[in-house]
Scaffold this active site. Structure first.
Site, PDB file in Angstrom:
ATOM      1  N   ASP A 103      -3.120   6.418  -2.273  1.00 49.63           N
ATOM      2  CA  ASP A 103      -2.240   5.946  -1.195  1.00 49.63           C
ATOM      3  C   ASP A 103      -3.121   5.434  -0.066  1.00 49.63           C
ATOM      4  O   ASP A 103      -3.462   6.149   0.868  1.00 49.63           O
ATOM      5  CB  ASP A 103      -1.330   7.079  -0.722  1.00 49.63           C
ATOM      6  CG  ASP A 103      -0.184   6.562   0.139  1.00 49.63           C
ATOM      7  OD1 ASP A 103      -0.134   5.343   0.406  1.00 49.63           O
ATOM      8  OD2 ASP A 103       0.669   7.375   0.540  1.00 49.63           O
ATOM      9  N   VAL A 104      -3.523   4.161  -0.200  1.00 52.16           N
ATOM     10  CA  VAL A 104      -4.487   3.570   0.732  1.00 52.16           C
ATOM     11  C   VAL A 104      -3.864   2.467   1.585  1.00 52.16           C
ATOM     12  O   VAL A 104      -4.443   2.055   2.589  1.00 52.16           O
ATOM     13  CB  VAL A 104      -5.720   3.042  -0.030  1.00 52.16           C
ATOM     14  CG1 VAL A 104      -6.447   4.191  -0.721  1.00 52.16           C
ATOM     15  CG2 VAL A 104      -5.348   1.980  -1.066  1.00 52.16           C
ATOM     16  N   LYS A 105      -2.716   1.957   1.180  1.00 53.02           N
ATOM     17  CA  LYS A 105      -1.948   0.952   1.937  1.00 53.02           C
ATOM     18  C   LYS A 105      -2.820  -0.161   2.488  1.00 53.02           C
ATOM     19  O   LYS A 105      -2.729  -0.518   3.658  1.00 53.02           O
ATOM     20  CB  LYS A 105      -1.146   1.625   3.062  1.00 53.02           C
ATOM     21  CG  LYS A 105      -0.049   2.553   2.551  1.00 53.02           C
ATOM     22  CD  LYS A 105       0.826   3.073   3.695  1.00 53.02           C
ATOM     23  CE  LYS A 105       1.949   3.946   3.180  1.00 53.02           C
ATOM     24  NZ  LYS A 105       1.467   5.255   2.671  1.00 53.02           N
ATOM     25  N   ARG A 106      -3.640  -0.714   1.624  1.00 52.43           N
ATOM     26  CA  ARG A 106      -4.493  -1.810   2.058  1.00 52.43           C
ATOM     27  C   ARG A 106      -3.690  -3.100   2.148  1.00 52.43           C
ATOM     28  O   ARG A 106      -2.738  -3.309   1.399  1.00 52.43           O
ATOM     29  CB  ARG A 106      -5.660  -1.995   1.085  1.00 52.43           C
ATOM     30  CG  ARG A 106      -6.589  -0.802   0.974  1.00 52.43           C
ATOM     31  CD  ARG A 106      -7.069  -0.309   2.327  1.00 52.43           C
ATOM     32  NE  ARG A 106      -8.155   0.642   2.171  1.00 52.43           N
ATOM     33  CZ  ARG A 106      -8.371   1.658   3.001  1.00 52.43           C
ATOM     34  NH1 ARG A 106      -7.555   1.879   4.010  1.00 52.43           N
ATOM     35  NH2 ARG A 106      -9.395   2.464   2.830  1.00 52.43           N
ATOM     36  N   THR A 140      -1.677   1.795  -3.407  1.00 47.88           N
ATOM     37  CA  THR A 140      -0.575   1.242  -2.628  1.00 47.88           C
ATOM     38  C   THR A 140      -1.118   0.112  -1.754  1.00 47.88           C
ATOM     39  O   THR A 140      -2.215   0.211  -1.202  1.00 47.88           O
ATOM     40  CB  THR A 140       0.090   2.307  -1.743  1.00 47.88           C
ATOM     41  OG1 THR A 140      -0.884   2.893  -0.869  1.00 47.88           O
ATOM     42  CG2 THR A 140       0.719   3.401  -2.597  1.00 47.88           C
TER      43      THR A 140
END
Length: 306
Positions: A103-106, A140
């Site tokens: 869950d890194v939401k790059r 993510t």
């Protein structure tokens, strides 16, 4: 990797992902006391406490679940030592044969997006060697910079047989400030969902695409619409438990085959021992409390799905 995720969901009968999002306030005193005595009240001591906490929870739950989702910000707040704990957590979960959703939401473009994709899902070229850095199975990503931010990730996913979960309709209360805005009479999240479905056609598994979506459990009616918009995309559903989502809210996120969605719970599981219903386990039994919380969540979802 989407095929493995689907197979593990079928095997465990648990469309559940445990969010490994540790805060120091969640960690029992006996763990903190031990790590601080060894490393001091330092970033290294905090990171070691997080690692030990994660390891016990994984040991107690890995046989019940298909996947975990470590949230990188919870580790980055402790700097380099925290990132090391993130890396150790990912590697340990993969040793346990769990699917790891980073869950890194790059969200960026061009070479920056390529570097994020390589770092989290691919292999970086070092001299004559290609080396995996974090090596998650999924990541993510934020699509609101457009296709320039997504296509470098899809390229790496194709090379490595890995996948994405793209933010479409998030579970936070203010998500509607932008995501619900109407464009030609339809909310923005529907347009994004259509793009996810199109991107997904470029990278298909046996029955579902490697390119999935994030849609919050707190918006079940929107989930119903998006399920139709993205029939072959797996939906990662945050917002269960601590954010208010219940099993009954999840029905429309699934397809008729009983698949198509995986539901995340973070503090509702990893900090279960702090809840009244699991208080009997005590701080020393925090991992067993987490196991019971997984079993209860599994039963709640199964009941809702009939």
């Amino acid at each position: 990797m989407i095929n493995k995720l689907v197979d593990k969901i079928k095997k465990t009968n648990a469309p559940i992902v445990v969010g490994l999002d540790p805060m120091l306030s969640y960690i029992p005193e006996h763990i903190l006391k031990k790590t601080y005595s060894e490393f001091g009240e330092t970033l290294e001591g905090a990171a070691e406490a997080i690692w030990q906490y994660n390891k016990e929870i994984v040991d107690a739950t890995y046989d019940l679940i298909p996947a975990v989702k470590p949230q990188i910000a919870m580790y980055e707040q402790f700097g380099v030592e925290g990132v090391k704990a993130f890396q150790k957590t990912v590697a340990y979960c993969k040793e346990k044969d769990l699917v790891v959703i980073g869950d890194v939401k790059r969200g960026d473009i061009g070479s920056t997006s390529e570097a994020y994709a390589v770092g989290h899902l691919g292999k970086v070229q070092v001299g004559s060697q290609k080396i995996s850095a974090f090596d998650e199975d999924f990541a993510t990503v934020n699509p609101y910079l457009g296709s320039d931010g997504i296509k470098p990730f899809i390229k790496v996913c194709k090379e490595e047989n890995k996948g994405l979960f793209i933010l479409v309709k998030t579970s936070n209360p203010s998500s509607g400030e932008f995501q619900d805005r109407l464009i030609d009479g339809r909310p923005l999240y529907e347009w994004v969902g259509e793009k996810v479905a199109a991107w997904g056609e470029e990278h298909m598994g046996d029955s579902y695409s490697y390119i999935g979506a994030v849609v919050g459990a707190t918006y079940p009616e929107m989930g119903k619409v998006l399920r139709k918009v993205m029939p072959k995309s797996y939906i990662l559903v945050p917002g269960y438990g601590a954010q208010g989502g219940k099993g009954k809210d999840l029905v429309h996120f699934f397809n008729e085959d009983g698949l198509g969605a995986i539901v995340n719970s973070s503090r509702g599981i990893i900090a279960a021992y702090k809840q009244e219903q699991y208080a009997k386990f005590g701080a020393e039994g925090f991992a067993e409390a987490s196991r019971q919380a997984v079993l209860d969540m599994k039963a709640d979802i199964a009941s809702a799905l009939g």
